[in-house]
Design a protein around this motif. Structure first.
Motif, mmCIF file in Angstrom:
data_model
loop_
_atom_site.group_PDB
_atom_site.id
_atom_site.type_symbol
_atom_site.label_atom_id
_atom_site.label_comp_id
_atom_site.label_asym_id
_atom_site.label_seq_id
_atom_site.Cartn_x
_atom_site.Cartn_y
_atom_site.Cartn_z
ATOM 1 N N UNK A 1 -7.422 18.480 5.546
ATOM 2 C CA UNK A 1 -6.325 18.339 4.754
ATOM 3 C C UNK A 1 -5.020 18.594 5.933
ATOM 4 N N UNK B 1 -10.334 11.777 3.010
ATOM 5 C CA UNK B 1 -10.765 11.570 1.669
ATOM 6 C C UNK B 1 -12.377 11.428 1.643
ATOM 7 N N UNK C 1 -8.433 8.148 6.007
ATOM 8 C CA UNK C 1 -9.592 7.844 5.456
ATOM 9 C C UNK C 1 -10.654 8.740 5.486
ATOM 10 N N UNK D 1 2.157 16.510 -0.840
ATOM 11 C CA UNK D 1 2.172 15.852 -2.018
ATOM 12 C C UNK D 1 1.515 14.515 -1.920
ATOM 13 N N UNK D 2 1.801 13.664 -0.847
ATOM 14 C CA UNK D 2 1.128 12.416 -0.786
ATOM 15 C C UNK D 2 -0.308 12.572 -0.576
ATOM 16 N N UNK D 3 -0.647 13.550 0.302
ATOM 17 C CA UNK D 3 -2.226 13.682 0.645
ATOM 18 C C UNK D 3 -2.838 14.192 -0.571
ATOM 19 N N UNK D 4 -2.179 14.974 -1.459
ATOM 20 C CA UNK D 4 -2.965 15.329 -2.610
ATOM 21 C C UNK D 4 -3.085 14.344 -3.520
ATOM 22 N N UNK D 5 -2.167 13.519 -3.586
ATOM 23 C CA UNK D 5 -2.195 12.249 -4.348
ATOM 24 C C UNK D 5 -3.493 11.338 -4.068
ATOM 25 N N UNK D 6 -3.507 11.099 -2.701
ATOM 26 C CA UNK D 6 -4.724 10.490 -2.042
ATOM 27 C C UNK D 6 -5.998 11.046 -2.607
ATOM 28 N N UNK D 7 -5.940 12.240 -2.468
ATOM 29 C CA UNK D 7 -7.092 12.989 -2.715
ATOM 30 C C UNK D 7 -7.607 12.707 -4.223
ATOM 31 N N UNK D 8 -6.835 12.284 -5.003
ATOM 32 C CA UNK D 8 -7.168 12.209 -6.563
ATOM 33 C C UNK D 8 -7.596 10.746 -6.674
ATOM 34 N N UNK D 9 -7.171 9.876 -5.524
ATOM 35 C CA UNK D 9 -7.862 8.369 -5.594
ATOM 36 C C UNK D 9 -9.086 8.099 -5.294
ATOM 37 N N UNK D 10 -9.710 7.044 -5.610
ATOM 38 C CA UNK D 10 -11.081 6.660 -5.325
ATOM 39 C C UNK D 10 -11.181 6.659 -3.596
ATOM 40 N N UNK D 11 -12.298 6.847 -3.092
ATOM 41 C CA UNK D 11 -12.475 6.745 -1.809
ATOM 42 C C UNK D 11 -12.190 5.271 -1.384
ATOM 43 N N UNK E 1 0.836 -1.056 0.067
ATOM 44 C CA UNK E 1 -0.089 0.017 -0.210
ATOM 45 C C UNK E 1 0.856 1.250 -0.019
ATOM 46 N N UNK F 1 -6.218 1.697 1.882
ATOM 47 C CA UNK F 1 -4.697 2.194 2.230
ATOM 48 C C UNK F 1 -4.807 2.185 3.807
ATOM 49 N N UNK G 1 -8.601 4.654 -0.938
ATOM 50 C CA UNK G 1 -7.938 5.134 0.238
ATOM 51 C C UNK G 1 -8.299 4.458 1.482
ATOM 52 N N UNK G 2 -9.730 4.019 1.598
ATOM 53 C CA UNK G 2 -10.052 3.290 2.814
ATOM 54 C C UNK G 2 -9.304 1.969 2.827
#
Lengths: 202, 202
Positions: free
Chosen positions: B10, A54, A51, B30-40, A16, B46, B43-44
């Motif tokens: 954030x 997001x 989580x 940068x990592x958080x903004x990357x996760x924001x672009x991923x599907x919910x 992950x 992860x 991220x759950x």
């Protein structure tokens, strides 16, 4: 997935972390082993904070920036003028411009730049929202504050054409020698552009 | 905590990532903004994978290595001899030694090295467990496979004294010029030690 470590739980956690940009297998293992040394409660807070972020974070209905509420603080700020819209790629650029303390208008966050190489086309960024915003507010000026890269230039040109003959002035950030830079080390394209676009000494 | 971003969610997520070793504020964002672009859902997965890992992972009752079961696969492996115990700092060292395919005994994971500078004393590592392991199994050899650092040497010497006159041979990894290294670039301490501890050419 081949098992690499003596624990499937470890394996999965490393996998992950490895999905994050700029984090390889070795760094991922280091981070996971660090978390293993932390208290269970701390790790639970780490995981659930991410989580929750997001799940609950929103995009401002007006400017598309990241926000906890339907409309963000900047858009709600009555001290700021509605007549200027500064168009940026993402929240980091909003923060960078806010730091300069030279801007008192509103923003619009595109959420990306057109980049055919990365498979990002005009429909993947929020240009429609921007046009709607221009049409529904009294916008005198649209400032295109995009990166000085081919992607930034392409996006700026696309937006310029889309805005068309709407009655708003379209401006862009000045390009030139950075403050503090010595001339002999400035690259030739920047130097050339700063010569062509020279401004009146005042 | 002062709010830095236009979203508290954030803010909190960036703060959590910043706690990880080697990850600063910029990388965290940068990592958080990357996760924001991923599907919910992604991220759950992860977040919950990491929480589950910390909740459920165990330390092997025999060797103290990370394991999904009370006793790890290496300790359960009847093909491996019980008469040798290789003492290492952590799971990464177990993986490194396994990769060499030169060892067929068991391990004992200390979980750290004595390092007064970092506030890690003898009671913070699993020496008692090691002694118990030596006493309860037929151990002929204890191989101290610790890093060639002051912390490794201190820990090795401490364990050596603790083992005392138990009937097991105590050995350590050979120190010397690394395979592939050119002599002129080897550091003088390594070169000196490899000269003193020279071995019969065969």
């Amino acid at each position: 997935m081949q098992q690499e470590y003596p624990s499937k739980l470890l394996d999965k956690a490393v996998a992950e972390f490895s999905k994050l940009p700029g984090i390889g297998k070795k760094t991922a293992l280091r981070l996971v082993l660090h978390l293993l040394k932390k208290k269970k409660e701390e790790v639970t807070i780490f995981g659930s904070t991410i989580i929750e972020m997001r799940e609950k974070i929103m995009h401002c209905q007006h400017c598309n920036n990241i926000s906890d509420e339907p409309v963000c603080d900047i858009c709600l700020d009555i001290q700021r003028t509605d007549s200027q819209i500064c168009v940026v790629e993402n929240i980091k650029d909003v923060l960078a411009i806010e730091k300069t303390q030279q801007y008192n208008g509103k923003y619009f966050v595109l959420g990306g730049l057109i980049s055919p190489m990365d498979g990002i086309g005009p429909s993947d960024i929020e240009v429609e929202g921007l046009l709607q915003r221009i049409d529904t507010t009294k916008t005198n000026e649209v400032i295109l504050a995009l990166s000085a890269t081919p992607e930034g230039d392409t996006t700026a040109f696309y937006i310029f054409r889309k805005i068309g003959n709407r009655p708003a002035e379209i401006t862009m950030l000045a390009r030139g020698v950075a403050i503090g830079d010595e001339l002999e080390y400035a690259d030739e394209i920047t130097l050339g552009r700063s010569l062509i676009n020279r401004i009146k000494f005042s």
